[in-house]
Scaffold this motif. Structure first.
Motif, mmCIF file in Angstrom:
data_model
loop_
_atom_site.group_PDB
_atom_site.id
_atom_site.type_symbol
_atom_site.label_atom_id
_atom_site.label_comp_id
_atom_site.label_asym_id
_atom_site.label_seq_id
_atom_site.Cartn_x
_atom_site.Cartn_y
_atom_site.Cartn_z
ATOM 1 N N PRO A 67 -5.884 -1.166 2.443
ATOM 2 C CA PRO A 67 -4.872 -0.420 2.482
ATOM 3 C C PRO A 67 -4.581 0.168 4.258
ATOM 4 C CG PRO A 67 -7.046 0.665 1.538
ATOM 5 C CD PRO A 67 -7.058 -0.886 2.022
ATOM 6 N N ARG A 73 -0.009 -5.724 2.248
ATOM 7 C CA ARG A 73 0.381 -5.732 0.883
ATOM 8 C C ARG A 73 1.713 -5.424 0.526
ATOM 9 N NH1 ARG A 73 -3.174 -2.876 -2.730
ATOM 10 N NH2 ARG A 73 -2.520 -2.718 -4.836
ATOM 11 N N THR A 74 2.575 -4.626 1.355
ATOM 12 C CA THR A 74 4.020 -4.509 0.991
ATOM 13 C C THR A 74 4.702 -5.866 0.986
ATOM 14 O OG1 THR A 74 4.584 -4.134 3.270
ATOM 15 C CG2 THR A 74 4.128 -2.032 2.048
ATOM 16 N N VAL A 80 4.269 -2.580 -5.063
ATOM 17 C CA VAL A 80 4.158 -1.688 -3.693
ATOM 18 C C VAL A 80 5.611 -1.947 -3.040
ATOM 19 C CG1 VAL A 80 2.912 -1.265 -1.473
ATOM 20 C CG2 VAL A 80 1.871 -1.661 -3.547
ATOM 21 N N ASP A 82 6.510 0.723 -0.437
ATOM 22 C CA ASP A 82 6.074 1.309 0.704
ATOM 23 C C ASP A 82 4.797 1.924 0.653
ATOM 24 O OD1 ASP A 82 6.645 1.865 3.525
ATOM 25 O OD2 ASP A 82 7.634 3.674 2.797
ATOM 26 N N PHE A 83 4.096 1.747 1.928
ATOM 27 C CA PHE A 83 2.705 2.367 2.172
ATOM 28 C C PHE A 83 2.876 2.831 3.496
ATOM 29 C CE2 PHE A 83 -1.548 2.082 3.433
ATOM 30 C CZ PHE A 83 -2.307 2.515 2.357
ATOM 31 N N CYS A 96 -2.993 8.275 1.813
ATOM 32 C CA CYS A 96 -1.957 7.429 1.928
ATOM 33 C C CYS A 96 -0.825 7.874 0.777
ATOM 34 C CB CYS A 96 -2.228 6.298 1.579
ATOM 35 S SG CYS A 96 -3.772 5.679 2.857
ATOM 36 N N THR A 98 2.297 5.920 -1.358
ATOM 37 C CA THR A 98 2.371 4.552 -1.708
ATOM 38 C C THR A 98 3.749 4.935 -2.657
ATOM 39 O OG1 THR A 98 0.463 3.897 -2.053
ATOM 40 C CG2 THR A 98 2.007 2.355 -3.025
ATOM 41 N N THR A 100 6.474 2.623 -5.547
ATOM 42 C CA THR A 100 6.759 1.710 -6.218
ATOM 43 C C THR A 100 8.034 1.412 -6.816
ATOM 44 O OG1 THR A 100 6.183 2.667 -8.372
ATOM 45 C CG2 THR A 100 4.476 1.774 -6.907
ATOM 46 N N GLU A 112 5.718 7.616 -7.031
ATOM 47 C CA GLU A 112 5.105 7.619 -5.913
ATOM 48 C C GLU A 112 3.570 8.093 -6.245
ATOM 49 O OE1 GLU A 112 6.639 10.765 -3.397
ATOM 50 O OE2 GLU A 112 6.693 12.228 -4.900
#
Length: 210
Positions: A67, A73-74, A80, A82-83, A96, A98, A100, A112
């Motif tokens: 992460p 990951r995105t 996911v 946005d991160f 963080c 995140t 979805t 979120e």
């Protein structure tokens, strides 16, 4: 807020889940993962346990799931969108956010999550990402998202002795999606979503190795 303390507590909690084999009930099995569940002690939902072997080195699997801002990951995880790292507390701990996308035929609207995340490596080479929900002054609830809550959750990337090109990935998911979703929707969504996570990760690792 003691973000580092909360992150360490989350890591300790999923360490307990890892050591405690009792009470898990199988709910989904594919060629890539076995998913089981038991009632959560943290909220009124369930905690899910997922275990599978990925045909890649632990460091490659970790590269896909760790992460971090600008991470992979995105790109491969369909859950996911946005991160972002809101605050780097230390080299190992960060807060963080995140988001979805909508899911389950749009029955589940965009969510979120704001979490404190801990990254850790053990002496045997196991790498851990652990998280739990927190509040942060830079992350008020956004109008276009439902705020969900992750309770202690995370992934262990575990080396397999004698098999350097394989990784045991043991994951725990414990999420309150928020909103007003029927329990039947929630109970159907998570096992399918977790199976998709392992399937997409397996494909992402192959792309990384290519």
């Amino acid at each position: 807020m003691d973000y580092a303390g909360l992150a360490e507590a989350a890591a300790a909690k999923i360490g307990q889940y890892r050591r405690d084999p009792g009470g898990w009930r199988g709910c989904r099995s594919t060629s890539e993962v076995v998913v089981s569940w038991r009632p959560s002690a943290e909220f009124s939902g369930n905690v899910y346990r997922a275990e599978g072997t990925v045909a890649a080195r632990p460091e490659d699997v970790w590269q896909c799931i760790k992460p971090v801002a600008g991470g992979l990951r995105t790109k491969w995880d369909q859950n996911v969108k946005d991160f972002e790292v809101v605050e780097a507390v230390s080299d190992a701990v960060s807060v963080c956010r995140t988001t979805t996308p909508s899911a389950f035929m749009r029955i589940i609207s965009p969510r979120e999550f704001v979490d404190v995340v801990l990254m850790k490596q053990y002496e045997d080479g196991t790498m851990l990402s652990a998280a739990t929900n927190v509040e942060h002054p830079q992350c008020p609830p956004q109008p276009n998202f439902v705020r969900g809550l992750n309770y202690p959750c995370g992934c262990f990337c575990i080396p397999l002795p004698g098999e350097p090109d394989k990784t045991q990935l043991l994951s725990f998911f414990q999420t309150d999606l928020g909103g007003y979703l029927p329990q039947t929707v929630v109970d159907s969504f998570f096992p399918a979503s977790i199976a998709g996570f392992y399937s997409n990760l397996t494909k992402a690792v192959k792309t990384l190795k290519a």
